[in-house]
Motif scaffolding. Sequence first.
Motif, short mmCIF file in Angstrom:
data_model
loop_
_atom_site.label_atom_id
_atom_site.label_comp_id
_atom_site.label_asym_id
_atom_site.label_seq_id
_atom_site.Cartn_x
_atom_site.Cartn_y
_atom_site.Cartn_z
N TYR A 1 35.68 57.33 15.95
CA TYR A 1 36.69 57.67 14.94
C TYR A 1 37.83 56.66 14.85
N GLY A 2 37.76 55.56 15.64
CA GLY A 2 38.79 54.54 15.57
C GLY A 2 39.99 54.82 16.44
N ILE A 3 39.78 55.54 17.53
CA ILE A 3 40.86 55.98 18.43
C ILE A 3 40.48 55.61 19.86
N LYS A 4 41.48 55.31 20.67
CA LYS A 4 41.22 55.03 22.09
C LYS A 4 41.99 56.00 22.97
N LEU A 5 41.35 56.38 24.08
CA LEU A 5 41.96 57.25 25.07
C LEU A 5 42.77 56.39 26.02
N GLU B 1 38.82 50.26 9.64
CA GLU B 1 37.45 50.53 9.18
C GLU B 1 37.02 51.94 9.49
N ARG B 2 37.33 52.41 10.71
CA ARG B 2 36.88 53.73 11.12
C ARG B 2 37.66 54.85 10.43
N PHE B 3 38.95 54.66 10.20
CA PHE B 3 39.73 55.67 9.50
C PHE B 3 39.25 55.81 8.05
N GLU C 1 36.27 59.44 4.34
CA GLU C 1 35.20 59.66 3.36
C GLU C 1 34.08 60.56 3.89
N SER C 2 33.83 60.52 5.19
CA SER C 2 32.73 61.28 5.79
C SER C 2 33.27 62.57 6.38
N GLN C 3 33.46 63.56 5.52
CA GLN C 3 34.22 64.73 5.93
C GLN C 3 33.43 65.72 6.78
N HIS C 4 32.12 65.55 6.89
CA HIS C 4 31.40 66.44 7.80
C HIS C 4 31.83 66.19 9.25
N ASN C 5 32.43 65.02 9.51
CA ASN C 5 32.95 64.76 10.85
C ASN C 5 34.12 65.67 11.19
N TYR C 6 34.76 66.27 10.21
CA TYR C 6 35.86 67.20 10.49
C TYR C 6 35.34 68.43 11.23
N LEU C 7 34.09 68.84 10.92
CA LEU C 7 33.45 69.91 11.66
C LEU C 7 33.27 69.51 13.12
N THR D 1 46.59 57.31 5.99
CA THR D 1 45.35 56.59 6.28
C THR D 1 44.13 57.51 6.21
N ILE D 2 44.35 58.83 6.46
CA ILE D 2 43.25 59.80 6.40
C ILE D 2 43.74 60.99 5.57
N PRO D 3 44.11 60.79 4.31
CA PRO D 3 44.69 61.89 3.53
C PRO D 3 43.77 63.08 3.35
N ASN D 4 42.46 62.84 3.31
CA ASN D 4 41.53 63.95 3.11
C ASN D 4 41.48 64.91 4.29
#
Length: 396
Positions: free
Chosen positions: A188-192, A207-209, A214-220, A254-257
């Motif tokens: 998802y473009g994030i680091k721990l 790129e990942r954001f 756009e790929s909203q099934h990832n919200y699940l 950056t991720i308005p959706n």
Amino acid sequence: MGNLLGSWRFKEPSTVEECDSTWGSDSESDEPAAEDDSGISDSVSPAESERAAGDPGETSPQTESPESVPKMKRSFYAARDLYKYRHSYPNFRKSRQPNEYRNLRFYMNKIPLVPDGIYIEEILTKWRGDYDKLEHNHTYIQWLFPLREQGLNFYAHELTQDEIKEFQSTREAKRRFLAAYSLMLDFYGIKLLDKSGNVARASNWQERFQHLNESQHNYLRITRILKSLGELGYEAFKAPLVRLFLEESLCQNTIPNMQHSVLEYYVYTIRLPATRRRLLRYARQHYRPAHAFLWGPPPKRRGGAVGGGVGAGSSGIRAPAPTPERQRRGEESPTSTLASSGIIVSSHDAMMCQDLAGGGLKGCTGLGSSMVGLEGALMMAGARGERNQYSEMVPL
């Protein structure tokens, strides 16, 4: 008879107030409240849900009056699903023998995930950075992030309380679980950043954001990940991730959706009301248009009046009286029961199944491996039948 009577011990909430405890003590202090818990909402029509999923940032409070903005409501079904999660699924108490702890054995690298036959070590070592595989494979997420509810992959086993205790006391399993969390964050473009769960943008965040927007099934998937963190002893990891998503969706745009999903779902996976209040206060400062913010305290607790105001939180209105058909469906939500197979499927993954059945997942070439056997076909058919009932949960 004992099991029959036992099923009546838990009365499902039927109002907004019964689901939500976030603002039960509307104090500006961050003193932890009881882990009683949260969820809010009224039922909402598909049309209202579609408006709610839009980007609130497109309108400005200077150019739009409260009367000109369509009134939006919270999803009662989402609130009830998260209420049950925070209350440890009071109706599901079955246990397994230790040798059936398939989630723990998977994380100990003793058995592969089914149906793909892949071991956890292969996923952790070979899948990192393979974003196409992580995007289009839909069977691994239920194994990497198990819950006490059945997911779309019917071969994955739901957690039990005994297995959770065993998992939390097994160092090797916990190490791999954090590695799996880091793997998905990278996707998802994030680091721990540390062992406290703090997170930040990764080097490839732009790129990942964009992909995540756009790929909203990832919200699940993110909802499932947050729930699983809480189940397996990493409750404290939720708030930093939710805070980052709030900042990126509300402030940085950056991720308005994702705005609706963060506020309607992610915040309410957090068990401590004090932590939810802090996040919602932050969100309220940056939400636009400000008068349309639905997740604040009820009006009667803000100003002492019972009257409703625009952008208030819960209204205290009961969900509409269901028709006989809708009542039948409502008794099965937020979990859908397949009577012929005895399988219970969460609303979280029922939405993903709905997308699969309707062709909503573009580029999903691995559908055959995801929906295996008769149970998968039954679930797809059930999802079509429940399309109207769960439409208010879009985009999550």
